[in-house]
Design an enzyme around this catalytic site. Structure first.
Site, PDB file in Angstrom:
ATOM      1  N   GLY A  12       0.821  -1.216   0.000  1.00 24.39           N
ATOM      2  CA  GLY A  12       0.000   0.000   0.000  1.00 24.39           C
ATOM      3  C   GLY A  12       0.850   1.258   0.000  1.00 24.39           C
ATOM      4  CB  ALA A  15       3.511   0.968  -6.544  1.00 19.25           C
ATOM      5  CE  LYS A  78      10.057  18.337 -11.805  1.00 20.36           C
ATOM      6  NZ  LYS A  78      10.312  16.903 -11.617  1.00 20.36           N
ATOM      7  CG  LEU A 333      10.091   1.456  -5.236  1.00 21.97           C
ATOM      8  CD1 LEU A 333      10.316   1.848  -3.782  1.00 21.97           C
ATOM      9  CD2 LEU A 333      11.091   2.172  -6.134  1.00 21.97           C
ATOM     10  CB  THR A 344      11.545   8.384 -14.302  1.00 20.19           C
ATOM     11  OG1 THR A 344      12.775   8.063 -13.649  1.00 20.19           O
ATOM     12  CG2 THR A 344      11.801   9.427 -15.362  1.00 20.19           C
ATOM     13  CB  ILE A 346       5.392   8.693  -9.532  1.00 20.14           C
ATOM     14  CG1 ILE A 346       5.739   8.559  -8.037  1.00 20.14           C
ATOM     15  CG2 ILE A 346       3.893   8.891  -9.728  1.00 20.14           C
ATOM     16  CD1 ILE A 346       5.449   9.772  -7.182  1.00 20.14           C
ATOM     17  N   GLY A 434       7.698   5.483 -24.725  1.00 18.13           N
ATOM     18  CA  GLY A 434       8.684   5.783 -23.700  1.00 18.13           C
ATOM     19  C   GLY A 434       9.131   7.221 -23.649  1.00 18.13           C
TER      20      GLY A 434
HETATM   21  P1  FAD Z   1       6.855   1.127  -1.015  1.00 13.08           P
HETATM   22  O1  FAD Z   1       6.569   2.550  -0.767  1.00 13.08           O
HETATM   23  O2  FAD Z   1       8.087   0.565  -0.378  1.00 13.08           O
HETATM   24  O3  FAD Z   1       5.600   0.291  -0.559  1.00 13.08           O
HETATM   25  C1  FAD Z   1       5.672  -1.103  -0.334  1.00 13.08           C
HETATM   26  C2  FAD Z   1       4.394  -1.565   0.331  1.00 13.08           C
HETATM   27  O4  FAD Z   1       4.433  -2.977   0.452  1.00 13.08           O
HETATM   28  C3  FAD Z   1       4.181  -1.005   1.726  1.00 13.08           C
HETATM   29  O5  FAD Z   1       2.820  -0.699   1.927  1.00 13.08           O
HETATM   30  C4  FAD Z   1       4.576  -2.178   2.616  1.00 13.08           C
HETATM   31  O6  FAD Z   1       3.925  -2.151   3.857  1.00 13.08           O
HETATM   32  C5  FAD Z   1       4.072  -3.335   1.745  1.00 13.08           C
HETATM   33  N1  FAD Z   1       4.666  -4.626   2.086  1.00 13.08           N
HETATM   34  C6  FAD Z   1       5.946  -5.027   1.907  1.00 13.08           C
HETATM   35  N2  FAD Z   1       6.115  -6.279   2.372  1.00 13.08           N
HETATM   36  C7  FAD Z   1       4.903  -6.678   2.823  1.00 13.08           C
HETATM   37  C8  FAD Z   1       4.416  -7.868   3.451  1.00 13.08           C
HETATM   38  N3  FAD Z   1       5.222  -8.902   3.708  1.00 13.08           N
HETATM   39  N4  FAD Z   1       3.125  -7.913   3.794  1.00 13.08           N
HETATM   40  C9  FAD Z   1       2.283  -6.870   3.567  1.00 13.08           C
HETATM   41  N5  FAD Z   1       2.687  -5.729   2.998  1.00 13.08           N
HETATM   42  C10 FAD Z   1       3.986  -5.641   2.641  1.00 13.08           C
HETATM   43  N6  FAD Z   1       9.745   8.712  -7.353  1.00 13.08           N
HETATM   44  C11 FAD Z   1       9.307   9.772  -8.056  1.00 13.08           C
HETATM   45  O7  FAD Z   1       8.494   9.597  -8.981  1.00 13.08           O
HETATM   46  N7  FAD Z   1       9.743  11.029  -7.757  1.00 13.08           N
HETATM   47  C12 FAD Z   1      10.681  11.268  -6.810  1.00 13.08           C
HETATM   48  O8  FAD Z   1      11.053  12.408  -6.568  1.00 13.08           O
HETATM   49  C13 FAD Z   1      11.225  10.151  -6.116  1.00 13.08           C
HETATM   50  N8  FAD Z   1      12.203  10.298  -5.192  1.00 13.08           N
HETATM   51  C14 FAD Z   1      12.766   9.191  -4.635  1.00 13.08           C
HETATM   52  C15 FAD Z   1      13.897   9.319  -3.812  1.00 13.08           C
HETATM   53  C16 FAD Z   1      14.525   8.190  -3.298  1.00 13.08           C
HETATM   54  C17 FAD Z   1      15.769   8.339  -2.473  1.00 13.08           C
HETATM   55  C18 FAD Z   1      13.973   6.892  -3.542  1.00 13.08           C
HETATM   56  C19 FAD Z   1      14.608   5.667  -2.951  1.00 13.08           C
HETATM   57  C20 FAD Z   1      12.849   6.778  -4.319  1.00 13.08           C
HETATM   58  C21 FAD Z   1      12.247   7.897  -4.898  1.00 13.08           C
HETATM   59  N9  FAD Z   1      11.155   7.771  -5.744  1.00 13.08           N
HETATM   60  C22 FAD Z   1      10.690   8.869  -6.418  1.00 13.08           C
HETATM   61  C23 FAD Z   1      10.521   6.479  -5.927  1.00 13.08           C
HETATM   62  C24 FAD Z   1       9.214   6.427  -5.147  1.00 13.08           C
HETATM   63  O9  FAD Z   1       9.443   6.646  -3.785  1.00 13.08           O
HETATM   64  C25 FAD Z   1       8.573   5.053  -5.324  1.00 13.08           C
HETATM   65  O10 FAD Z   1       8.523   4.731  -6.683  1.00 13.08           O
HETATM   66  C26 FAD Z   1       7.158   5.062  -4.843  1.00 13.08           C
HETATM   67  O11 FAD Z   1       7.089   5.517  -3.543  1.00 13.08           O
HETATM   68  C27 FAD Z   1       6.546   3.698  -4.938  1.00 13.08           C
HETATM   69  O12 FAD Z   1       7.020   2.836  -3.983  1.00 13.08           O
HETATM   70  P2  FAD Z   1       6.285   1.438  -3.857  1.00 13.08           P
HETATM   71  O13 FAD Z   1       4.852   1.674  -3.597  1.00 13.08           O
HETATM   72  O14 FAD Z   1       6.661   0.601  -5.012  1.00 13.08           O
HETATM   73  O15 FAD Z   1       7.007   0.796  -2.584  1.00 13.08           O
END
Ligand code: FAD
Length: 506
Positions: A12, A15, A78, A333, A344, A346, A434
């Site tokens: 949650g 993504a 932006k 991720l 990029t 999001i 792309g």
């Molecule tokens: P996460 O936010 O890690 O979410 C993972 C989810 O999975 C969480 O809800 C967690 O609880 C759940 N989960 C994991 N394991 C389990 C389990 N066993 N059981 C139940 N639930 C579980 N993107 C941009 O577009 N612009 C930016 O400026 C930008 N800056 C960034 C800067 C940094 C340093 C980094 C590292 C990333 C950045 N990003 C940016 C990327 C962006 O943060 C991510 O793409 C975005 O937040 C999506 O993350 P996610 O949802 O894939 O993963």
């Protein structure tokens, strides 16, 4: 009538909730049931503040009211990214969201501008970009809807708090019928026959079976990586930054309508203006800088003192070999990561969702659709990868080991070809799928590589005096239009306070 499909999203973060919001908006509960499992005890990655213009399209499709979303996520507008010291210390350029000038009888602007520039009578290219001029003057207005107006030649994105954005989408999704389950996935059961996932088992013992599983579990890649064993293709030899330290500071009084990216000894630092805070982060290579040095350097270049302790994040550039295998699709991720230099991640979430919706099969996966999804997503990653590498490889920051290494590393053939085509005649290809558009490539090629050696021969069909008049008239119309725009900070405050339905920008 086809059978209803059961979809489970694991995760949650941004993504997970973007996927849930899109699915619940586009397909009704007659077509599919959507359940999202997330674990507050694990939490989310907790960063992500800058976007690119495609996000507006995503929000518009979901019927999101812009000022409402902006108010609830602390957003600002932006218009692009400013790169400070990326080519050499002290020099700055911008990657704008929008075109340079206007084309003329089939000639791209930068081609005939180059001809005029070589005669010595054109200003630097930045003067012909509406978004750069508005950004540099701290001004903002929505692009004009009249395509012939110079004020229609740009677009915009947001800086926002991605955590608040995920919450915003969570409320929407739950209201539309997405079932949210709080809990930690403890076990994943594969199918008895054939490939894929059958059931996830939560720590509470609850078992959830589905037709499809969307892996939004973040860097863990719980389903696609860990369960289905899809390997990670590392690009760390090209994109060497592997850590970031981040810390917010107080909001700035004047909110610039652009992201700042400052090149530093072993990477770069961002500064992102939100309404309620300023985002700061130093992205660096741990081979060249210790974490303590990175925190020290981060604090030294913040506009004011940090309001929390610095957080450390570790990552590796690259992507899963495929993002869809059997009945499991990675979004976010869990499918790959490219550093936030061009905001990029999001976007990649958004594009995975769009392709998923387009290529979604019935109850049983179709290899042809899966392959097409993987082909398109791989292409998206590779094109962004090349664009990011360009920023590092074409540097003149001599005498700094990290930058010397970046300048002398071997780069992908696809990027070498791109640089050669540009350098010899300013040629930039417009591809179908792309990022990025030719204007974006032009901004970074011009900023990092410099001016192309010559222009397309077709420009010689036109007398230089005529082309000079044209470029001059473009720069004066940009200047007079930009001077008539309002201040960005005031614009944000007024817009977010406005009556939502009255002021929503279509
Ligand atoms: P996460 O936010 O890690 O979410 C993972 C989810 O999975 C969480 O809800 C967690 O609880 C759940 N989960 C994991 N394991 C389990 C389990 N066993 N059981 C139940 N639930 C579980 N993107 C941009 O577009 N612009 C930016 O400026 C930008 N800056 C960034 C800067 C940094 C340093 C980094 C590292 C990333 C950045 N990003 C940016 C990327 C962006 O943060 C991510 O793409 C975005 O937040 C999506 O993350 P996610 O949802 O894939 O993963």
């Amino acid at each position: 009538m086809q059978e209803r499909i059961k979809i489970v999203i694991v995760g949650g973060g941004t993504a997970g909730w973007m996927t849930a919001a899109a699915l619940s908006h586009v397909v009704t509960d007659r077509v599919c049931d959507v359940t999202l499992v997330e674990s507050e005890s694990i939490g989310t990655v907790g960063v992500g503040e800058a976007t690119i213009p495609a996000i507006k399209e995503f929000n518009d499709k979901l019927g999101i009211i812009e000022p409402d979303m902006m108010q609830k996520t602390g957003a600002t507008f932006k218009l692009g990214i400013e790169f400070e010291g990326w080519k050499v210390p002290g020099e700055t350029y911008m990657h704008p969201f929008g075109a340079y000038g206007k084309s003329l009888q089939g000639m791209d602007f930068h081609q005939y501008w180059l001809k005029v520039r070589q005669q010595g009578s054109a200003q630097p290219l930045e003067h012909y970009s509406y978004s750069i001029q508005a950004a540099r003057h701290g001004r903002f207005a929505f692009p004009a809807s009249d395509a012939s107006a110079i004020a229609s030649t740009y677009s915009y994105a947001y800086h926002f708090d991605a955590g608040l954005y995920a919450n915003y989408l969570k409320e929407m999704s739950v209201a539309k019928g997405v079932q949210r389950i709080e809990g930690r996935v403890a076990q994943v059961l594969g199918k008895d026959a054939g490939e894929g996932i059958d059931t996830i088992v939560l720590e509470s013992g609850q078992q959830i079976t589905a037709d499809y599983f969307i892996d939004c579990s973040g860097f863990r890649s719980l389903l696609l990586g860990q369960q289905l064993g899809v390997g990670f293709e590392s690009w760390a030899h090209w994109l060497q930054c592997d850590r970031a330290v981040t810390a917010p500071s107080a909001p700035m009084q004047n909110l610039p309508p652009y992201t700042r990216s400052m090149a530093k000894v072993a990477g770069w630092q961002w500064r992102i203006p939100l309404q309620h805070r300023t985002g700061n982060g130093y992205v660096y290579s741990s081979q060249y800088l210790s974490d303590d040095e990175a925190v020290h350097s981060l604090y030294a270049d913040m506009p004011s003192a940090p309001v929390t302790d610095a957080a450390l994040l570790r990552f590796e550039a690259g992507r899963r070999k495929v993002n869809w295998k059997a009945n499991c699709i990675a979004v976010g991720l869990s499918g790959g990561f490219l550093e936030p230099l061009e905001s990029t991640s999001i976007y990649l979430i958004q594009v995975s969702i769009q392709q998923l919706l387009k290529l979604f099969p019935g109850k049983v996966p179709s290899p042809a659709l899966t392959d097409e999804f993987n082909r398109r997503i791989n292409l998206e990653y590779e094109r962004i990868r090349d664009f990011l590498i360009l920023h590092y490889a074409a540097n003149e920051r001599r005498g700094m080991p990290f930058w010397d290494n970046c300048r002398t590393m071997e780069i992908p053939d696809s990027l070498t070809e791109k640089i050669e085509l540009y350098s010899s005649r300013g040629y930039i290809d417009q591809y179908k799928y792309g990022l990025f558009s030719p204007a974006s490539w032009l901004a970074v090629l011009m900023g990092q590589v410099g001016q192309a050696s010559t222009y397309e021969r077709v420009c010689d069909n036109h007398p230089v005096a005529r082309l000079t008049d044209k470029v001059e008239s473009i720069s004066s119309s940009i200047e007079s239009s930009v001077m008539g725009l309002g201040d960005h900070t005031e614009f944000v405050n007024d817009y977010c306070k406005s009556t939502l339905s009255e002021r929503a920008h279509g």
